[in-house]
Design a protein around this motif. Structure first.
Motif, PDB file in Angstrom:
ATOM      1  N   TYR A   1       0.833  -1.207   0.000  1.00 38.14           N
ATOM      2  CA  TYR A   1       0.000   0.000   0.000  1.00 38.14           C
ATOM      3  C   TYR A   1       0.861   1.248   0.000  1.00 38.14           C
ATOM      4  CZ  TYR A   1      -3.260   3.595   1.578  1.00 38.14           C
ATOM      5  OH  TYR A   1      -4.000   4.746   1.680  1.00 38.14           O
ATOM      6  N   TYR A   2       0.572   2.145  -0.938  1.00 44.50           N
ATOM      7  CA  TYR A   2       1.243   3.439  -1.034  1.00 44.50           C
ATOM      8  C   TYR A   2       0.244   4.553  -0.758  1.00 44.50           C
ATOM      9  CZ  TYR A   2       5.469   1.723  -3.502  1.00 44.50           C
ATOM     10  OH  TYR A   2       6.644   1.093  -3.845  1.00 44.50           O
ATOM     11  N   ASP A   3       0.628   5.490   0.092  1.00 48.51           N
ATOM     12  CA  ASP A   3      -0.087   6.754   0.224  1.00 48.51           C
ATOM     13  C   ASP A   3       0.894   7.835  -0.222  1.00 48.51           C
ATOM     14  OD1 ASP A   3      -1.233   9.187   1.020  1.00 48.51           O
ATOM     15  OD2 ASP A   3      -2.288   8.244   2.697  1.00 48.51           O
ATOM     16  N   LEU A   4       0.741   8.294  -1.454  1.00 44.64           N
ATOM     17  CA  LEU A   4       1.705   9.235  -2.016  1.00 44.64           C
ATOM     18  C   LEU A   4       1.616  10.600  -1.355  1.00 44.64           C
ATOM     19  CD1 LEU A   4       1.441   8.300  -5.800  1.00 44.64           C
ATOM     20  CD2 LEU A   4       2.983   7.406  -4.052  1.00 44.64           C
ATOM     21  N   ASP A   5       0.443  10.962  -0.846  1.00 42.31           N
ATOM     22  CA  ASP A   5       0.298  12.249  -0.172  1.00 42.31           C
ATOM     23  C   ASP A   5       1.053  12.274   1.153  1.00 42.31           C
ATOM     24  OD1 ASP A   5      -1.305  13.113  -2.245  1.00 42.31           O
ATOM     25  OD2 ASP A   5      -3.176  12.622  -1.214  1.00 42.31           O
TER      26      ASP A   5
ATOM     27  N   GLU B   1       4.090   7.329   2.290  1.00 35.84           N
ATOM     28  CA  GLU B   1       4.097   6.095   3.071  1.00 35.84           C
ATOM     29  C   GLU B   1       4.011   4.876   2.164  1.00 35.84           C
ATOM     30  OE1 GLU B   1       1.791   7.834   7.055  1.00 35.84           O
ATOM     31  OE2 GLU B   1       0.796   6.401   5.723  1.00 35.84           O
ATOM     32  N   ARG B   2       4.684   3.833   2.580  1.00 42.14           N
ATOM     33  CA  ARG B   2       4.607   2.535   1.900  1.00 42.14           C
ATOM     34  C   ARG B   2       4.649   1.440   2.956  1.00 42.14           C
ATOM     35  NH1 ARG B   2       7.877  -1.743   0.546  1.00 42.14           N
ATOM     36  NH2 ARG B   2       7.479  -2.787  -1.463  1.00 42.14           N
ATOM     37  N   ILE B   3       3.767   0.477   2.823  1.00 42.49           N
ATOM     38  CA  ILE B   3       3.795  -0.676   3.702  1.00 42.49           C
ATOM     39  C   ILE B   3       3.505  -1.924   2.873  1.00 42.49           C
ATOM     40  CG2 ILE B   3       1.364  -0.332   4.355  1.00 42.49           C
ATOM     41  CD1 ILE B   3       2.048  -1.657   7.037  1.00 42.49           C
TER      42      ILE B   3
ATOM     43  N   GLY C   1      -2.503 -13.989  -6.273  1.00 48.68           N
ATOM     44  CA  GLY C   1      -1.694 -12.888  -6.775  1.00 48.68           C
ATOM     45  C   GLY C   1      -1.300 -11.908  -5.686  1.00 48.68           C
ATOM     46  N   SER C   2      -0.969 -10.705  -6.117  1.00 46.00           N
ATOM     47  CA  SER C   2      -0.502  -9.666  -5.197  1.00 46.00           C
ATOM     48  C   SER C   2      -0.995  -8.318  -5.696  1.00 46.00           C
ATOM     49  CB  SER C   2       1.029  -9.679  -5.136  1.00 46.00           C
ATOM     50  OG  SER C   2       1.522  -8.659  -4.310  1.00 46.00           O
ATOM     51  N   ALA C   3      -1.412  -7.453  -4.777  1.00 46.73           N
ATOM     52  CA  ALA C   3      -1.932  -6.145  -5.144  1.00 46.73           C
ATOM     53  C   ALA C   3      -1.014  -5.034  -4.657  1.00 46.73           C
ATOM     54  CB  ALA C   3      -3.329  -5.944  -4.571  1.00 46.73           C
ATOM     55  N   VAL C   4      -0.760  -4.088  -5.543  1.00 47.53           N
ATOM     56  CA  VAL C   4      -0.083  -2.846  -5.174  1.00 47.53           C
ATOM     57  C   VAL C   4      -1.146  -1.755  -5.271  1.00 47.53           C
ATOM     58  CG1 VAL C   4       1.749  -1.210  -5.700  1.00 47.53           C
ATOM     59  CG2 VAL C   4       2.108  -3.662  -6.093  1.00 47.53           C
ATOM     60  N   ILE C   5      -1.540  -1.215  -4.141  1.00 48.86           N
ATOM     61  CA  ILE C   5      -2.621  -0.239  -4.094  1.00 48.86           C
ATOM     62  C   ILE C   5      -2.033   1.144  -3.863  1.00 48.86           C
ATOM     63  CG2 ILE C   5      -4.727   0.456  -2.903  1.00 48.86           C
ATOM     64  CD1 ILE C   5      -5.157  -2.448  -2.142  1.00 48.86           C
ATOM     65  N   VAL C   6      -2.382   2.084  -4.742  1.00 48.27           N
ATOM     66  CA  VAL C   6      -1.821   3.430  -4.695  1.00 48.27           C
ATOM     67  C   VAL C   6      -2.919   4.438  -4.408  1.00 48.27           C
ATOM     68  CG1 VAL C   6      -0.537   5.184  -5.951  1.00 48.27           C
ATOM     69  CG2 VAL C   6      -0.010   2.766  -6.313  1.00 48.27           C
ATOM     70  N   ALA C   7      -2.724   5.220  -3.364  1.00 46.30           N
ATOM     71  CA  ALA C   7      -3.625   6.312  -3.032  1.00 46.30           C
ATOM     72  C   ALA C   7      -2.838   7.619  -3.060  1.00 46.30           C
ATOM     73  CB  ALA C   7      -4.235   6.095  -1.646  1.00 46.30           C
TER      74      ALA C   7
END
Length: 225
Positions: free
Chosen positions: A23-27, A30-32, A201-207
């Protein structure tokens, strides 16, 4: 069809160390990244907290967090914990909801109904405490809960997610690869959680605002159209 709860357990047994959710929070910069084992551990601990709050099979769990912060890992953990408890998970609290899981910015908005127990998340990458006002419960309390799995039975026809039953979830198409998606609404629950769990599978979620293409390249993920 493979039940969503069984699919996660199978994933833990067969590829537990592999990334399940990034999970990415670009604002917030953060990345976890959570492996299947780490994600399931958070789910198990959350189940014990929900059990203390008397949420059980057939009860309704509201997770407005998935609308406030679509795709956030804590919201997906709460949703999966609800399914593991055999509950009916919805986005918005209603008079039928027993517990609501929210973020730090919407606590007071869901408190007024006296029938509702509110759990508030700090959204910190490590799950640090929020210290919300009483009687709101801090999601960080899950950290002191047991790691032992807690699962309650449910049937394929039981309501699981909004208007979808557990059977409906099991019939959805799984994703086998590493896929990147932009989280903009609660549908991220299906694309970012259900699909990779069912398909292995695997998810990369970007916010947030930023270059998702750069992240897709760095994470070796294919962006969902």
């Amino acid at each position: 069809m493979v039940d969503i709860v069984d699919a996660l357990r199978h994933r833990v047994r067969t590829a537990g160390a592999q990334p399940l959710l990034t999970y990415y929070d670009l604002d917030r910069n953060e990345r976890i990244e959570l492996s299947a084992v780490s994600f399931a551990n958070w789910v198990d601990k959350t189940c014990h907290l929900l059990d203390e709050l008397e949420l059980g099979p057939g009860e309704q769990l509201a997770v407005p967090l998935v609308a406030e912060r679509p795709g956030h890992w804590a919201g997906l953990v709460a949703v999966m914990a609800g399914w593991q408890m055999g509950a009916h998970v919805v986005v918005d609290p209603t008079p039928g909801s027993l517990v609501a899981v929210t973020g730090p910015d919407n606590v007071w908005a869901v408190i007024p109904p006296t029938w509702l127990t509110v759990v508030a998340c700090s959204l910190h990458p490590l799950g640090l405490p929020l210290h919300p006002p009483a009687p709101v419960i801090d999601f960080a309390d899950v950290l002191s809960q047991p790691d032992v799995g807690l699962t309650f039975p449910h049937s394929a026809g039981d309501p699981a997610w909004e208007d979808l039953s557990y059977g409906d979830l099991a019939s959805l198409t799984g994703e086998t690869g590493r896929r990147l998606l932009r989280a903009t609404d609660p549908a991220a629950v299906l694309d970012g959680l259900v699909a990779p769990v069912l398909g292995g599978g695997s998810a990369v979620i970007v916010a947030g605002q930023g270059d998702a293409g750069r992240i897709a390249e760095a994470e070796r993920a294919v962006a969902l159209g």
